[in-house]
Design a protein around this motif. Structure first.
Motif, short mmCIF file in Angstrom:
data_model
loop_
_atom_site.label_atom_id
_atom_site.label_comp_id
_atom_site.label_asym_id
_atom_site.label_seq_id
_atom_site.Cartn_x
_atom_site.Cartn_y
_atom_site.Cartn_z
N PHE A 14 0.76 -0.83 -0.06
CA PHE A 14 0.02 -0.31 0.71
C PHE A 14 0.85 1.15 -0.24
O PHE A 14 0.43 2.49 0.40
CB PHE A 14 -0.93 0.31 0.94
N ARG A 15 2.16 1.20 -0.32
CA ARG A 15 3.23 2.11 -0.12
C ARG A 15 2.92 3.42 -0.69
O ARG A 15 2.39 4.34 -1.21
CB ARG A 15 4.51 1.60 -0.05
N LEU A 62 -9.17 0.66 -0.92
CA LEU A 62 -11.07 0.24 -0.01
C LEU A 62 -11.13 -0.38 1.73
O LEU A 62 -10.39 -1.47 1.32
CB LEU A 62 -11.35 -0.39 -0.67
N LEU A 63 -11.70 0.34 1.96
CA LEU A 63 -11.09 0.07 4.07
C LEU A 63 -12.65 -0.24 4.10
O LEU A 63 -13.81 -0.11 3.94
CB LEU A 63 -11.25 1.06 4.66
N VAL A 98 -10.89 -5.26 9.67
CA VAL A 98 -11.40 -4.37 8.88
C VAL A 98 -10.35 -5.82 7.91
O VAL A 98 -9.11 -6.51 8.00
CB VAL A 98 -10.24 -3.02 8.91
N ARG A 99 -10.62 -4.63 6.34
CA ARG A 99 -10.14 -5.25 5.19
C ARG A 99 -9.90 -4.16 4.43
O ARG A 99 -10.39 -3.07 4.61
CB ARG A 99 -11.33 -5.70 3.99
N PRO A 121 -6.43 -7.62 -4.11
CA PRO A 121 -7.00 -8.80 -2.85
C PRO A 121 -7.29 -8.63 -1.69
O PRO A 121 -5.67 -7.09 -2.00
CB PRO A 121 -6.11 -9.67 -3.36
N ALA A 122 -7.93 -8.19 -0.85
CA ALA A 122 -8.19 -7.74 0.26
C ALA A 122 -7.12 -8.32 0.70
O ALA A 122 -6.87 -9.81 1.37
CB ALA A 122 -9.72 -7.29 0.28
N VAL A 123 -6.26 -7.63 2.03
CA VAL A 123 -5.37 -8.34 3.08
C VAL A 123 -6.70 -7.29 4.45
O VAL A 123 -7.27 -6.78 4.32
CB VAL A 123 -4.39 -8.15 3.27
#
Length: 127
Positions: A6-7, A13-14, A59-60, A73-75
């Protein structure tokens, strides 16, 4: 490090959980610490995401467009509300990465509306 992806990302998208267990997505600007271990974002105290985070810290985060359409993809992770002393560094990092939005517009908007600005740290779960 998971946060490293994410840097360079301007918007992510939160997703936060509602009481009924459904996820609600909101695009937010993030910054990543120097070690790449944590991501940080800000919001105001009356926002829906802040209210949901009071109940569930899960959270994702997923890379996204400015409008919140996921591009990767979401983490998963956990958000923690920072106190004022911790928030000073995050405030400066956000203003450096997003000078117009987080350096001027968001702080002025929050002051004008009487909102309290909240800063969160996201710790990621091991993948």
């Amino acid at each position: 490090m998971i946060a490293e992806q994410f840097r360079r990302q301007k918007t992510v998208l939160l997703q936060t959980r509602k009481r009924d267990g459904t996820w609600v997505g909101t695009p937010v600007n993030v910054v990543v610490d120097d070690e790449g271990r944590y991501a940080f974002f800000r919001t105001y105290d009356a926002s829906g995401k802040a209210k949901r985070l009071r109940n569930f810290s899960d959270v994702r985060l997923a890379p996204s467009t400015v409008r919140g359409r996921p591009t990767g993809p979401a983490v998963t992770g956990h958000a923690r509300l920072l106190d004022e002393t911790e928030a000073v560094a995050v405030r400066a990092m956000l203003a450096a990465k997003h000078p117009l939005i987080h350096g001027r517009l968001v702080p002025a908007f929050h002051r004008r509306r009487g909102y309290r600005t909240l800063h969160y740290e996201v710790t990621f779960e091991p993948q």
